[in-house]
Design an enzyme around this catalytic site. Structure first.
Site, PDB file in Angstrom:
ATOM      1  N   HIS A  87      64.634 -50.265 104.300  1.00 29.92           N
ATOM      2  CA  HIS A  87      66.014 -49.820 104.469  1.00 29.92           C
ATOM      3  C   HIS A  87      66.438 -50.081 105.913  1.00 29.92           C
ATOM      4  O   HIS A  87      65.688 -49.789 106.845  1.00 29.92           O
ATOM      5  CB  HIS A  87      66.120 -48.324 104.146  1.00 29.92           C
ATOM      6  CG  HIS A  87      67.516 -47.802 104.289  1.00 29.92           C
ATOM      7  ND1 HIS A  87      68.496 -48.066 103.356  1.00 29.92           N
ATOM      8  CD2 HIS A  87      68.104 -47.069 105.270  1.00 29.92           C
ATOM      9  CE1 HIS A  87      69.632 -47.506 103.762  1.00 29.92           C
ATOM     10  NE2 HIS A  87      69.417 -46.898 104.916  1.00 29.92           N
ATOM     11  N   LEU A 145      67.308 -46.517  91.357  1.00 36.71           N
ATOM     12  CA  LEU A 145      66.286 -46.446  90.307  1.00 36.71           C
ATOM     13  C   LEU A 145      66.342 -45.084  89.632  1.00 36.71           C
ATOM     14  O   LEU A 145      66.722 -44.077  90.251  1.00 36.71           O
ATOM     15  CB  LEU A 145      64.909 -46.679  90.921  1.00 36.71           C
ATOM     16  CG  LEU A 145      64.683 -48.118  91.412  1.00 36.71           C
ATOM     17  CD1 LEU A 145      63.468 -48.186  92.311  1.00 36.71           C
ATOM     18  CD2 LEU A 145      64.547 -49.088  90.248  1.00 36.71           C
ATOM     19  N   ASN A 164      63.856 -60.809 103.203  1.00 32.40           N
ATOM     20  CA  ASN A 164      62.634 -59.984 103.276  1.00 32.40           C
ATOM     21  C   ASN A 164      61.580 -60.490 102.297  1.00 32.40           C
ATOM     22  O   ASN A 164      60.382 -60.472 102.599  1.00 32.40           O
ATOM     23  CB  ASN A 164      62.956 -58.510 103.021  1.00 32.40           C
ATOM     24  CG  ASN A 164      63.443 -57.829 104.285  1.00 32.40           C
ATOM     25  OD1 ASN A 164      62.674 -57.615 105.228  1.00 32.40           O
ATOM     26  ND2 ASN A 164      64.727 -57.513 104.335  1.00 32.40           N
TER      27      ASN A 164
HETATM   28  C1  GAR Z   1      68.069 -55.920 104.078  1.00 30.44           C
HETATM   29  O1  GAR Z   1      68.669 -55.653 105.314  1.00 30.44           O
HETATM   30  C2  GAR Z   1      67.486 -54.649 103.478  1.00 30.44           C
HETATM   31  O2  GAR Z   1      66.948 -53.788 104.436  1.00 30.44           O
HETATM   32  C3  GAR Z   1      68.716 -54.043 102.833  1.00 30.44           C
HETATM   33  O3  GAR Z   1      69.391 -55.128 102.266  1.00 30.44           O
HETATM   34  C4  GAR Z   1      69.113 -56.303 103.038  1.00 30.44           C
HETATM   35  C5  GAR Z   1      68.591 -57.343 102.081  1.00 30.44           C
HETATM   36  O4  GAR Z   1      68.432 -58.568 102.740  1.00 30.44           O
HETATM   37  N1  GAR Z   1      68.353 -53.068 101.868  1.00 30.44           N
HETATM   38  C6  GAR Z   1      69.083 -51.991 101.600  1.00 30.44           C
HETATM   39  O5  GAR Z   1      70.138 -51.755 102.144  1.00 30.44           O
HETATM   40  C7  GAR Z   1      68.501 -51.078 100.540  1.00 30.44           C
HETATM   41  N2  GAR Z   1      69.034 -49.774 100.664  1.00 30.44           N
HETATM   42  P1  GAR Z   1      67.467 -59.665 102.154  1.00 30.44           P
HETATM   43  O6  GAR Z   1      67.897 -59.887 100.700  1.00 30.44           O
HETATM   44  O7  GAR Z   1      67.746 -60.870 102.979  1.00 30.44           O
HETATM   45  O8  GAR Z   1      66.053 -59.187 102.251  1.00 30.44           O
END
Ligand code: GAR
Length: 204
Positions: A112, A96, A17
Protein backbone atom coordinates in the site's frame (compact mmCIF):
# COMPACT_ATOMS: atom_id res chain seq x y z
CA UNK A 1 17.98 -27.10 -6.15
CA UNK A 2 16.16 -25.24 -3.38
CA UNK A 3 12.44 -25.78 -2.90
CA UNK A 4 10.77 -22.48 -3.72
CA UNK A 5 7.66 -21.05 -2.14
CA UNK A 6 4.85 -20.87 -4.69
CA UNK A 7 3.48 -17.35 -5.03
CA UNK A 8 0.28 -16.16 -6.71
CA UNK A 9 0.01 -12.46 -7.58
CA UNK A 10 -3.28 -10.58 -7.97
CA UNK A 11 -3.26 -7.44 -10.12
CA UNK A 12 -5.63 -4.97 -11.72
CA UNK A 13 -3.38 -2.78 -13.85
CA UNK A 14 0.10 -1.62 -14.76
CA UNK A 15 1.91 -4.25 -12.70
CA UNK A 16 5.16 -2.47 -11.87
CA UNK A 17 5.23 -4.16 -8.46
CA UNK A 18 4.55 -7.46 -10.19
CA UNK A 19 7.57 -6.67 -12.41
CA UNK A 20 9.73 -6.05 -9.33
CA UNK A 21 8.67 -9.47 -8.02
CA UNK A 22 9.29 -11.12 -11.41
CA UNK A 23 12.78 -9.59 -11.54
CA UNK A 24 13.61 -10.66 -7.98
CA UNK A 25 12.32 -14.20 -8.43
CA UNK A 26 14.46 -14.59 -11.55
CA UNK A 27 17.55 -14.91 -9.34
CA UNK A 28 18.36 -18.61 -8.93
CA UNK A 29 18.80 -18.27 -5.17
CA UNK A 30 15.52 -16.39 -4.58
CA UNK A 31 13.42 -18.62 -2.29
CA UNK A 32 10.07 -18.00 -4.05
CA UNK A 33 8.65 -18.36 -7.57
CA UNK A 34 5.55 -16.84 -9.13
CA UNK A 35 3.33 -19.66 -10.42
CA UNK A 36 0.21 -17.68 -11.28
CA UNK A 37 -0.88 -14.09 -11.97
CA UNK A 38 -4.60 -13.33 -11.79
CA UNK A 39 -6.10 -10.08 -13.02
CA UNK A 40 -9.69 -8.93 -12.64
CA UNK A 41 -9.17 -6.81 -15.77
CA UNK A 42 -8.47 -8.36 -19.17
CA UNK A 43 -6.48 -5.32 -20.37
CA UNK A 44 -4.13 -5.07 -17.37
CA UNK A 45 -0.59 -4.48 -18.64
CA UNK A 46 0.69 -6.69 -15.83
CA UNK A 47 -0.69 -9.70 -17.73
CA UNK A 48 1.74 -8.93 -20.57
CA UNK A 49 4.59 -8.66 -18.09
CA UNK A 50 3.71 -12.09 -16.69
CA UNK A 51 3.37 -13.66 -20.14
CA UNK A 52 6.73 -12.20 -21.17
CA UNK A 53 8.24 -13.93 -18.16
CA UNK A 54 6.55 -17.23 -19.03
CA UNK A 55 4.23 -17.12 -16.02
CA UNK A 56 0.76 -18.63 -16.17
CA UNK A 57 -2.02 -16.00 -16.17
CA UNK A 58 -5.76 -15.96 -15.61
CA UNK A 59 -8.40 -13.27 -16.01
CA UNK A 60 -11.29 -13.48 -13.59
CA UNK A 61 -13.69 -10.62 -14.19
CA UNK A 62 -15.42 -9.53 -10.99
CA UNK A 63 -18.38 -8.39 -13.10
CA UNK A 64 -19.15 -12.04 -13.92
CA UNK A 65 -20.10 -12.72 -10.28
CA UNK A 66 -23.09 -11.61 -8.26
CA UNK A 67 -21.30 -11.39 -4.92
CA UNK A 68 -17.81 -10.39 -3.86
CA UNK A 69 -17.38 -13.74 -2.16
CA UNK A 70 -18.29 -15.70 -5.30
CA UNK A 71 -15.60 -13.78 -7.19
CA UNK A 72 -13.11 -14.46 -4.40
CA UNK A 73 -14.01 -18.16 -4.37
CA UNK A 74 -13.24 -18.36 -8.09
CA UNK A 75 -9.80 -16.81 -7.46
CA UNK A 76 -9.28 -19.11 -4.48
CA UNK A 77 -9.97 -22.16 -6.62
CA UNK A 78 -7.41 -21.08 -9.26
CA UNK A 79 -4.79 -20.32 -6.62
CA UNK A 80 -5.28 -23.71 -4.98
CA UNK A 81 -5.12 -25.48 -8.37
CA UNK A 82 -1.58 -24.11 -8.68
CA UNK A 83 -0.72 -25.01 -5.07
CA UNK A 84 -0.07 -21.37 -4.22
CA UNK A 85 1.34 -20.88 -0.73
CA UNK A 86 1.48 -17.08 -0.59
CA UNK A 87 -0.80 -14.56 -2.31
CA UNK A 88 0.61 -11.11 -3.09
CA UNK A 89 -1.72 -8.24 -3.93
CA UNK A 90 0.12 -5.93 -6.32
CA UNK A 91 -2.11 -3.06 -7.32
CA UNK A 92 -5.18 -5.27 -6.99
CA UNK A 93 -7.94 -2.69 -6.73
CA UNK A 94 -10.80 -4.80 -5.37
CA UNK A 95 -11.85 -5.15 -1.77
CA UNK A 96 -11.60 -8.77 -0.70
CA UNK A 97 -14.37 -10.55 1.18
CA UNK A 98 -13.86 -11.42 4.85
CA UNK A 99 -14.11 -15.06 3.72
CA UNK A 100 -11.03 -14.73 1.45
CA UNK A 101 -9.05 -12.79 4.07
CA UNK A 102 -9.69 -15.56 6.60
CA UNK A 103 -9.10 -18.41 4.16
CA UNK A 104 -5.65 -16.97 3.36
CA UNK A 105 -4.93 -15.52 6.79
CA UNK A 106 -1.18 -14.94 7.24
CA UNK A 107 -0.63 -16.19 3.67
CA UNK A 108 -1.92 -13.02 1.99
CA UNK A 109 0.07 -9.78 1.76
CA UNK A 110 -0.46 -6.38 0.18
CA UNK A 111 1.58 -3.34 -0.74
CA UNK A 112 0.00 0.00 0.00
CA UNK A 113 1.39 3.42 -0.96
CA UNK A 114 1.43 5.08 2.45
CA UNK A 115 2.96 4.72 5.86
CA UNK A 116 0.05 2.77 7.33
CA UNK A 117 -1.95 3.30 9.46
CA UNK A 118 -1.81 6.75 7.82
CA UNK A 119 -3.74 7.32 4.58
CA UNK A 120 -5.72 4.18 3.97
CA UNK A 121 -7.70 3.86 0.74
CA UNK A 122 -7.13 5.69 -2.53
CA UNK A 123 -5.28 8.90 -3.46
CA UNK A 124 -2.72 8.48 -0.70
CA UNK A 125 -0.17 10.84 -2.28
CA UNK A 126 -2.67 13.69 -2.49
CA UNK A 127 -3.72 12.95 1.08
CA UNK A 128 -0.16 13.02 2.44
CA UNK A 129 0.55 16.39 0.74
CA UNK A 130 -2.80 17.84 1.85
CA UNK A 131 -2.14 16.74 5.44
CA UNK A 132 1.15 18.66 5.42
CA UNK A 133 3.13 15.50 6.16
CA UNK A 134 6.89 15.78 5.86
CA UNK A 135 7.31 12.10 5.07
CA UNK A 136 5.37 9.47 3.20
CA UNK A 137 6.10 5.98 2.01
CA UNK A 138 4.94 2.45 1.43
CA UNK A 139 3.92 -0.52 3.56
CA UNK A 140 3.88 -4.26 3.02
CA UNK A 141 1.38 -5.87 5.37
CA UNK A 142 -0.68 -8.97 5.99
CA UNK A 143 -4.26 -8.56 4.84
CA UNK A 144 -7.14 -8.53 7.28
CA UNK A 145 -10.83 -8.07 6.42
CA UNK A 146 -10.77 -4.30 7.10
CA UNK A 147 -9.39 -2.04 4.34
CA UNK A 148 -5.60 -1.55 4.40
CA UNK A 149 -5.41 -3.18 7.82
CA UNK A 150 -3.19 -5.92 9.19
CA UNK A 151 0.21 -6.63 10.73
CA UNK A 152 2.98 -4.61 9.07
CA UNK A 153 5.94 -6.52 7.65
CA UNK A 154 8.08 -3.73 6.15
CA UNK A 155 7.82 0.00 5.54
CA UNK A 156 9.97 2.46 3.60
CA UNK A 157 9.72 6.20 4.03
CA UNK A 158 10.59 9.04 1.67
CA UNK A 159 10.68 12.80 2.30
CA UNK A 160 7.96 15.05 0.94
CA UNK A 161 9.78 17.92 -0.79
CA UNK A 162 8.53 21.47 -1.26
CA UNK A 163 6.80 21.65 -4.64
CA UNK A 164 5.98 17.95 -4.74
CA UNK A 165 2.89 17.02 -6.72
CA UNK A 166 1.02 13.74 -6.20
CA UNK A 167 2.84 12.44 -9.30
CA UNK A 168 6.37 13.34 -8.23
CA UNK A 169 5.69 11.92 -4.79
CA UNK A 170 4.13 8.75 -6.21
CA UNK A 171 7.24 8.14 -8.31
CA UNK A 172 9.49 8.50 -5.24
CA UNK A 173 7.31 6.10 -3.26
CA UNK A 174 7.01 3.60 -6.12
CA UNK A 175 10.79 3.25 -6.27
CA UNK A 176 10.70 2.15 -2.63
CA UNK A 177 7.74 -0.18 -3.24
CA UNK A 178 9.83 -2.04 -5.77
CA UNK A 179 12.54 -2.55 -3.15
CA UNK A 180 10.47 -3.56 -0.13
CA UNK A 181 7.97 -5.89 -1.81
CA UNK A 182 10.55 -8.42 -3.03
CA UNK A 183 12.36 -8.04 0.29
CA UNK A 184 9.20 -8.90 2.22
CA UNK A 185 8.48 -11.90 -0.01
CA UNK A 186 12.03 -13.13 0.54
CA UNK A 187 11.70 -12.82 4.33
CA UNK A 188 8.38 -14.65 4.23
CA UNK A 189 9.72 -17.41 1.98
CA UNK A 190 12.67 -17.86 4.31
CA UNK A 191 10.21 -18.50 7.13
CA UNK A 192 11.42 -15.45 9.03
CA UNK A 193 8.12 -13.59 9.35
CA UNK A 194 6.13 -14.50 12.45
CA UNK A 195 2.82 -12.97 13.49
CA UNK A 196 2.28 -12.93 17.24
CA UNK A 197 -0.76 -11.15 18.65
CA UNK A 198 -1.15 -9.22 15.39
CA UNK A 199 2.42 -7.93 15.37
CA UNK A 200 5.12 -9.06 12.99
CA UNK A 201 8.42 -10.31 14.35
CA UNK A 202 11.26 -10.87 11.90
CA UNK A 203 13.52 -13.72 12.92
CA UNK A 204 17.21 -13.13 12.22
C1 GAR B 1 1.03 0.79 -6.32
O1 GAR B 1 1.46 2.07 -5.95
C2 GAR B 1 0.42 0.06 -5.13
O2 GAR B 1 1.06 0.36 -3.92
C3 GAR B 1 -0.99 0.62 -5.14
O3 GAR B 1 -1.34 0.67 -6.50
C4 GAR B 1 -0.15 0.87 -7.27
C5 GAR B 1 -0.11 -0.24 -8.30
O4 GAR B 1 0.95 -0.03 -9.19
N1 GAR B 1 -1.87 -0.21 -4.39
C6 GAR B 1 -2.91 0.26 -3.72
O5 GAR B 1 -3.23 1.43 -3.70
C7 GAR B 1 -3.71 -0.80 -2.97
N2 GAR B 1 -4.46 -0.21 -1.93
P1 GAR B 1 1.53 -1.23 -10.03
O6 GAR B 1 0.34 -1.87 -10.75
O7 GAR B 1 2.45 -0.58 -11.00
O8 GAR B 1 2.22 -2.19 -9.11
Amino acid sequence: MITKLKVGVLISGRGSNLQALIDATAAPDFPAEIVLVISNKADAYGLTRAQNAGIKTAVINHKDFTTREDFDRAMDQKLKQENVQLVCLAGFMRLLSPWFAEEWRDRLINIHPSLLPKHKGLNTHEAAIAAGDTEHGATVHFVRPALDDGPIILQASVPIMPGDTPDTLAARVLEQEHIIYPRAVRLYAEGRVNVIEEKVFIVN
